[in-house]
Design an enzyme around this catalytic site. Structure first.
Site, PDB file in Angstrom:
ATOM      1  N   SER A 198      46.655  31.075  46.526  1.00  0.00           N
ATOM      2  CA  SER A 198      46.470  29.857  47.321  1.00  0.00           C
ATOM      3  C   SER A 198      47.786  29.153  47.645  1.00  0.00           C
ATOM      4  O   SER A 198      47.796  28.027  48.142  1.00  0.00           O
ATOM      5  CB  SER A 198      45.516  28.894  46.603  1.00  0.00           C
ATOM      6  OG  SER A 198      45.891  28.725  45.256  1.00  0.00           O
ATOM      7  N   GLU A 228      34.624  28.336  40.350  1.00  0.00           N
ATOM      8  CA  GLU A 228      33.981  29.612  40.684  1.00  0.00           C
ATOM      9  C   GLU A 228      32.920  29.977  39.651  1.00  0.00           C
ATOM     10  O   GLU A 228      31.831  30.450  39.999  1.00  0.00           O
ATOM     11  CB  GLU A 228      35.006  30.739  40.802  1.00  0.00           C
ATOM     12  CG  GLU A 228      34.364  32.049  41.241  1.00  0.00           C
ATOM     13  CD  GLU A 228      35.324  33.220  41.264  1.00  0.00           C
ATOM     14  OE1 GLU A 228      34.858  34.364  41.084  1.00  0.00           O
ATOM     15  OE2 GLU A 228      36.545  33.004  41.455  1.00  0.00           O
TER      16      GLU A 228
END
Length: 316
Positions: free
Chosen positions: A273, A131
């Site tokens: 996740s 990210e």
């Protein structure tokens, strides 16, 4: 043999967030639309169980675009990619689908807007995380300075201390980030912050749930992957909130039962996740060994949903 009593505190919210749910759906819908193989640049989300399941359905995971054949679709992971990646895909005339979480895309837009206004960016994030790489790659080299800790603020060398803005990785510790922001504002009083907190709702909610249950827990287990930033932050939050034993486990098989000998209460949560099936697996493992009482620790209700890209909603 009588099983010892144990209270399991289940954090809520926990596990999948809207961005992860959307990203997985994008891969599944792409396979359904174009057939396999469909290529995915980087793990779609940081969870081996999820990645292996998608691989079985026809996804091929690669690290760079040049590993993808030009005649097959490619999907960019939920973490986001530098601007150069879709530009290269377009130049190669590839079919590509961007599964970047909309909340990460919001940070990208924010960075671009500040850049257009002549501000140099400071990004609060972890070096090497996908990210961070993707967000820093939205702007030309040198336009984004990375800081990882409050102490690191002293080492920043901006072009103009009066012309700065800051953004953050969406999966950071809320408390750590607050300390870094305070240090930035102390050193650079003119620095511009985001209109709304960059740390995503799911990260914040999961950390708050861990803080709420930590004082009642002899141990906290976070179901998640070692390369999952938000999962690792949950372990840190649990330890700081007063739990003597906070550990990350990928599956029930990873639980260190000897370390849990004599405990009477365990908190269980999961990174954004990690699918619910892995949490159920951990709960079942405790039921096999203890006389379990389950208590829910609910600190927020989540009803966020993100649409998949239009190309996947159109017929092939």
């Amino acid at each position: 043999m009588t099983r010892p009593p144990l209270t399991l505190y289940l954090a809520a919210p926990r596990g999948f967030c809207a961005g992860v749910d959307r990203a997985i759906k994008i891969v599944e819908m792409a396979i359904e639309k174009w057939g396999g193989p469909v290529y995915v640049r980087h793990e779609i989300v940081h969870n081996r169980f999820v990645v292996d399941g998608l691989r079985d359905k026809g996804a091929v995971f690669v690290e760079e675009l040049d590993e993808c054949p030009p005649d097959r679709p490619v999907i960019f992971s939920a973490h986001g990619v530098p601007r150069a990646v879709p530009a290269e895909a377009a130049a190669r005339e590839m079919i590509y689908v961007d599964a970047t979480c909309p909340l990460v895309s919001k940070v990208h837009i924010e960075a671009a807007r500040h850049h257009e206004n002549g501000l140099q960016m400071v990004m609060i994030g972890h070096a090497g995380h996908p990210e961070t790489i993707g967000t820093m790659g939205q702007l030309p080299p040198g336009e984004v300075l990375l800081v990882e800790t409050a102490d690191g603020v002293a080492d920043l060398m901006p072009r103009d201390p009066e012309r700065l803005a800051f953004i953050t990785q969406t999966t950071l510790s809320v408390d750590d980030t607050a300390d870094i922001v305070a240090a930035l504002k102390a050193r650079f009083p003119a620095i511009v912050g985001p209109h709304k907190e960059d740390i995503c709702y799911a990260t914040t909610n999961r950390q708050e749930a861990v803080k709420a249950m930590a004082p009642d827990c002899d141990a906290i287990l976070v179901v998640g992957a070692p390369n999952s930033s938000n999962s690792r932050r949950l372990v840190e939050v649990g330890a700081r909130a007063g739990c003597a034993y906070a550990q990350l486990v990928q599956r029930a098989d990873d639980i260190d039962w000897r370390a849990l000998d004599g405990i009477r209460s365990v908190g269980i949560t999961a990174g954004a996740s990690a699918p619910e099936v892995l949490i159920d697996e951990v709960v079942d493992a405790f039921r096999d060994r203890y006389d379990v009482t389950v208590e829910m620790v609910v600190t927020a209700e989540e009803n966020v949903e993100f649409k998949v890209p239009r190309v996947l909603r159109q017929p092939a």
